[in-house]
Design a protein around this motif. Structure first.
Motif, PDB file in Angstrom:
ATOM      1  N   HIS A 134      10.177 -60.169  31.638  1.00 49.82           N
ATOM      2  CA  HIS A 134      10.319 -58.717  31.760  1.00 49.82           C
ATOM      3  C   HIS A 134      10.373 -58.072  30.379  1.00 49.82           C
ATOM      4  O   HIS A 134      10.816 -58.685  29.412  1.00 49.82           O
ATOM      5  N   TYR A 135       9.964 -56.832  30.327  1.00 51.71           N
ATOM      6  CA  TYR A 135      10.115 -56.017  29.129  1.00 51.71           C
ATOM      7  C   TYR A 135      10.080 -54.557  29.544  1.00 51.71           C
ATOM      8  O   TYR A 135       9.694 -54.217  30.664  1.00 51.71           O
ATOM      9  N   SER A 146      18.075 -54.013  33.374  1.00 53.75           N
ATOM     10  CA  SER A 146      18.337 -54.350  31.976  1.00 53.75           C
ATOM     11  C   SER A 146      19.788 -54.111  31.561  1.00 53.75           C
ATOM     12  O   SER A 146      20.206 -54.611  30.521  1.00 53.75           O
ATOM     13  N   GLN A 177      15.560 -47.294  30.286  1.00 52.85           N
ATOM     14  CA  GLN A 177      16.514 -48.374  30.536  1.00 52.85           C
ATOM     15  C   GLN A 177      16.511 -48.671  32.036  1.00 52.85           C
ATOM     16  O   GLN A 177      17.267 -48.065  32.798  1.00 52.85           O
ATOM     17  N   TYR A 235      13.162 -59.644  28.023  1.00 56.39           N
ATOM     18  CA  TYR A 235      14.226 -60.290  28.763  1.00 56.39           C
ATOM     19  C   TYR A 235      13.711 -61.492  29.536  1.00 56.39           C
ATOM     20  O   TYR A 235      12.587 -61.484  30.010  1.00 56.39           O
ATOM     21  N   THR A 273      21.774 -57.463  31.388  1.00 53.51           N
ATOM     22  CA  THR A 273      20.977 -58.615  30.986  1.00 53.51           C
ATOM     23  C   THR A 273      20.788 -58.591  29.478  1.00 53.51           C
ATOM     24  O   THR A 273      20.327 -57.594  28.933  1.00 53.51           O
ATOM     25  N   PRO A 274      21.152 -59.667  28.797  1.00 59.41           N
ATOM     26  CA  PRO A 274      20.962 -59.670  27.339  1.00 59.41           C
ATOM     27  C   PRO A 274      19.481 -59.739  26.969  1.00 59.41           C
ATOM     28  O   PRO A 274      18.720 -60.508  27.548  1.00 59.41           O
ATOM     29  N   ALA A 275      19.102 -58.929  26.017  1.00 60.13           N
ATOM     30  CA  ALA A 275      17.721 -58.950  25.523  1.00 60.13           C
ATOM     31  C   ALA A 275      17.523 -60.191  24.664  1.00 60.13           C
ATOM     32  O   ALA A 275      18.445 -60.631  23.985  1.00 60.13           O
ATOM     33  N   ILE A 276      16.311 -60.748  24.703  1.00 62.10           N
ATOM     34  CA  ILE A 276      16.033 -61.910  23.855  1.00 62.10           C
ATOM     35  C   ILE A 276      15.173 -61.547  22.646  1.00 62.10           C
ATOM     36  O   ILE A 276      15.096 -62.315  21.711  1.00 62.10           O
ATOM     37  N   ALA A 317      10.465 -65.139  28.514  1.00 60.57           N
ATOM     38  CA  ALA A 317      10.650 -63.768  29.009  1.00 60.57           C
ATOM     39  C   ALA A 317       9.668 -63.460  30.138  1.00 60.57           C
ATOM     40  O   ALA A 317       8.499 -63.820  30.072  1.00 60.57           O
ATOM     41  N   LEU A 339      14.572 -63.052  32.904  1.00 58.39           N
ATOM     42  CA  LEU A 339      15.335 -62.857  34.147  1.00 58.39           C
ATOM     43  C   LEU A 339      15.071 -63.977  35.123  1.00 58.39           C
ATOM     44  O   LEU A 339      14.013 -64.513  35.208  1.00 58.39           O
TER      45      LEU A 339
END
Length: 167
Positions: free
Chosen positions: A139-140, A150, A146, A165, A153-156, A137, A167
């Motif tokens: 990004h957060y 985001s 939001q 995320y 983009t699927p969150a991990i 990841a 990216l």
């Protein structure tokens, strides 16, 4: 000369982190406190200070796992060719971390216990620790916002009040 024993709270924190972190090549995370080298000379280690400041200001209200995730994202950015090559440059890169946009008087450390915890976590990550929960990841954001990036983009991972995320 042997290292002095760790103070009890730092030992407990190091032991807790040992269960969360992936050992780095050549830098095993020892639950007996081996990664922590005592009181660091902050004037000589800008990366430690920058990473600890980022952990402290971005996530001092988060769990240890959440703070480790913030450290992991910062270090993932430093390792990425898309971001600067030093921790301090990553942390202070324009418009990347919200606390850096505030006036300098808001950069003051007011919670000594949270600062010590941030220093321990920062030192572990500077010594090569990784957090499997957030993988790569970069990004957060908090659950309260939001950002445009985001939306598709699927969150991990969701840890505490932060969404992560790659990216």
């Amino acid at each position: 000369m042997p290292k002095p024993p760790l103070p009890r709270p730092i030992f407990r924190l190091t032991a807790l982190l040992a269960g969360l972190l992936l050992p780095a090549a050549g830098h095993a995370v020892d639950p007996n406190g081996a990664p922590h080298s005592g009181a660091p000379n902050l004037a000589e280690n800008q990366d430690l200070v920058c990473l600890a400041m980022n952990i402290y200001h971005e996530g001092r209200s988060e769990s240890t796992r959440g703070q480790a995730a913030i450290a992991a994202v910062t270090m993932n950015r430093m390792r990425s060719p898309r971001y600067p090559d030093s921790v301090c440059e990553v942390v202070w890169q324009r418009k990347q971390f919200s606390w850096t946009l505030l006036a300098a008087q808001h950069h003051v450390v007011t919670d000594a216990q949270a600062w010590e915890k941030a220093l321990v976590i920062a030192e572990l990550f500077l010594n090569g620790a990784r957090l499997a929960l957030v993988r790569e990841a970069t990004h957060y954001h908090t659950v309260d916002v939001q950002p445009f990036w985001s939306k598709n983009t699927p969150a991990i991972a969701l840890i505490g009040k932060h969404v992560f995320y790659a990216l």
